[in-house]
Design a protein around this motif. Structure first.
Motif, PDB file in Angstrom:
ATOM      1  N   THR A   1     -10.929   1.197  -9.042  1.00 32.29           N
ATOM      2  CA  THR A   1     -10.623   2.533  -8.533  1.00 32.29           C
ATOM      3  C   THR A   1     -11.782   3.035  -7.686  1.00 32.29           C
ATOM      4  O   THR A   1     -12.950   2.794  -8.000  1.00 32.29           O
ATOM      5  CB  THR A   1     -10.367   3.512  -9.685  1.00 32.29           C
ATOM      6  OG1 THR A   1      -9.410   2.938 -10.585  1.00 32.29           O
ATOM      7  CG2 THR A   1      -9.827   4.839  -9.178  1.00 32.29           C
TER       8      THR A   1
ATOM      9  N   VAL B   1       0.865  -1.181   0.000  1.00 32.32           N
ATOM     10  CA  VAL B   1       0.000   0.000   0.000  1.00 32.32           C
ATOM     11  C   VAL B   1       0.899   1.227   0.000  1.00 32.32           C
ATOM     12  O   VAL B   1       1.749   1.384   0.882  1.00 32.32           O
ATOM     13  CB  VAL B   1      -0.934   0.017   1.227  1.00 32.32           C
ATOM     14  CG1 VAL B   1      -1.734   1.323   1.269  1.00 32.32           C
ATOM     15  CG2 VAL B   1      -1.884  -1.184   1.201  1.00 32.32           C
TER      16      VAL B   1
ATOM     17  N   THR C   1      -6.331  -3.864  -0.313  1.00 27.30           N
ATOM     18  CA  THR C   1      -7.293  -2.886  -0.832  1.00 27.30           C
ATOM     19  C   THR C   1      -8.334  -2.543   0.215  1.00 27.30           C
ATOM     20  O   THR C   1      -8.670  -1.365   0.422  1.00 27.30           O
ATOM     21  CB  THR C   1      -7.976  -3.408  -2.100  1.00 27.30           C
ATOM     22  OG1 THR C   1      -6.993  -3.640  -3.115  1.00 27.30           O
ATOM     23  CG2 THR C   1      -9.002  -2.415  -2.623  1.00 27.30           C
TER      24      THR C   1
ATOM     25  N   ALA D   1      -0.492   2.573  -9.614  1.00 30.47           N
ATOM     26  CA  ALA D   1      -0.832   1.234  -9.117  1.00 30.47           C
ATOM     27  C   ALA D   1      -0.298   0.157 -10.051  1.00 30.47           C
ATOM     28  O   ALA D   1       0.234  -0.872  -9.602  1.00 30.47           O
ATOM     29  CB  ALA D   1      -2.346   1.106  -8.962  1.00 30.47           C
TER      30      ALA D   1
ATOM     31  N   GLU E   1      -6.129  -0.030  -7.349  1.00 30.99           N
ATOM     32  CA  GLU E   1      -5.369  -1.265  -7.174  1.00 30.99           C
ATOM     33  C   GLU E   1      -4.871  -1.746  -8.531  1.00 30.99           C
ATOM     34  O   GLU E   1      -5.415  -1.353  -9.574  1.00 30.99           O
ATOM     35  CB  GLU E   1      -6.224  -2.340  -6.502  1.00 30.99           C
ATOM     36  CG  GLU E   1      -7.441  -2.767  -7.285  1.00 30.99           C
ATOM     37  CD  GLU E   1      -8.241  -3.837  -6.552  1.00 30.99           C
ATOM     38  OE1 GLU E   1      -7.895  -4.187  -5.408  1.00 30.99           O
ATOM     39  OE2 GLU E   1      -9.215  -4.333  -7.139  1.00 30.99           O
TER      40      GLU E   1
ATOM     41  N   SER F   1       0.954  -2.105  -6.814  1.00 29.82           N
ATOM     42  CA  SER F   1       0.566  -1.793  -5.439  1.00 29.82           C
ATOM     43  C   SER F   1      -0.790  -1.097  -5.395  1.00 29.82           C
ATOM     44  O   SER F   1      -1.252  -0.530  -6.392  1.00 29.82           O
ATOM     45  CB  SER F   1       1.621  -0.871  -4.798  1.00 29.82           C
ATOM     46  OG  SER F   1       2.897  -1.473  -4.785  1.00 29.82           O
ATOM     47  N   VAL F   2      -1.401  -1.142  -4.228  1.00 32.03           N
ATOM     48  CA  VAL F   2      -2.597  -0.341  -3.974  1.00 32.03           C
ATOM     49  C   VAL F   2      -2.123   1.073  -3.655  1.00 32.03           C
ATOM     50  O   VAL F   2      -1.294   1.266  -2.768  1.00 32.03           O
ATOM     51  CB  VAL F   2      -3.408  -0.910  -2.791  1.00 32.03           C
ATOM     52  CG1 VAL F   2      -4.621  -0.024  -2.507  1.00 32.03           C
ATOM     53  CG2 VAL F   2      -3.837  -2.336  -3.084  1.00 32.03           C
TER      54      VAL F   2
END
Length: 293
Positions: A216, A162, A250, A193, A211, A198-199
């Motif tokens: 989104t 994240v 997420t 992302a 994500e 990555s988130v």
């Protein structure tokens, strides 16, 4: 292009946070390891650590520069502190940092809060990624400023990291102008992302979360009072705690955005729309979380 989902009560009810069993001990509630801080911002890492505790983590450890470690431990007796060697600039010296064992043992790792040197932060990220730990990973502040060298490793993680940039930090991540990004924040967040696997949480008046793969979300429930020093450190701690408790990245990122925003709304109502401190968000986190459960 995929649509943008509004983060609201309906989404939260459909995606509840995992709750600990009544018989759970503190290890089962999740172990968070926070790596950050420097002599310039010695107390910032406390915000991340306390936010993790307030969000339900069972155990929190802090690795920070040696001169401030004992002070932080005395101020926040609920955490363990790991003093780290310091370089001449007052940052954690990644070349001799002692964090590997704790990286392997934690359930969620945060790197970057209250650090000022992107070089040292990037080296710490590299050390953590080299451990191939299964822990969740939250990267904030200085750790975001030099991730290009780590893009392949991030994309190869079993669980996405994240990333929690503001607009200047996402501009650095993408090598683009902040003004250009501001014209299409959704596209920039999706691009980030995908590039880093990555988130990504792009913080702002309307926060955008994307994500890898394109899903989104947007959240517009925050307020201008949240644009204050330390506010992002709090959000990073919330996200790490939720991951440590068992939420997928997420889900943890989206709940962190919402809890952070709602805590800001409570502060605006009780303290005032401007002038509340990031530390004042901390006491509202458990209340907001309970109300949403």
């Amino acid at each position: 292009m995929a649509e943008v989902t509004t983060l609201d009560g309906a989404w939260l009810r459909a995606n509840p946070l995992p709750l600990p069993d009544e018989e759970s001990d503190k290890n089962a509630r999740g172990r968070v390891f926070v790596v950050g801080g420097c002599m310039t911002v010695p107390g910032g890492v406390r915000l991340t650590a306390e936010a993790a505790l307030r969000s339900g983590a069972g155990k929190v450890r802090i690795a920070t520069v040696e001169p401030t470690a004992v002070i932080l431990g005395a101020f926040l007796p609920e955490v363990a502190v790991l003093p780290q060697p310091m370089d001449e600039a007052g940052e954690i010296d990644a070349a001799v940092a002692r964090i590997a064992d704790d990286v392997r043992r934690c359930d969620a790792l945060v790197i970057g809060p209250a650090m000022g040197c992107k070089r040292q932060a990037s080296a710490l990220v590299g050390m953590a990624l080299a451990e191939e730990a299964r822990a969740g990973l939250v990267l904030d502040a200085a750790a975001l400023m030099a991730l290009s060298d780590h893009a392949l490793a991030l994309c190869g993680r079993e669980r996405p990291a994240v990333l929690t940039p503001h607009i200047g930090e996402i501009a650095a991540l993408l090598g683009r102008d902040a003004g250009e990004i501001d014209k299409d924040r959704v596209a920039a967040t999706r691009d980030c992302a995908e590039r880093f696997g990555s988130v990504v949480v792009l913080k702002g008046a309307v926060s955008i979360v994307a994500e890898p793969g394109g899903a989104t979300f947007s959240y517009s429930g925050g307020n201008v009072g949240l644009a204050t020093g330390g506010s992002g450190d709090v959000m990073a701690g919330i996200a790490a705690a939720l991951i440590a408790r068992g939420a997928e990245p997420t889900v943890a990122a989206l709940w962190a955005v919402w809890l952070h925003g709602e805590a800001g709304r409570r502060c605006a109502e009780t303290v005032g729309p401007l002038g509340f401190l990031a530390s004042e968000l901390l006491g509202f986190i458990p209340q907001v979380m309970q109300r949403a459960a």
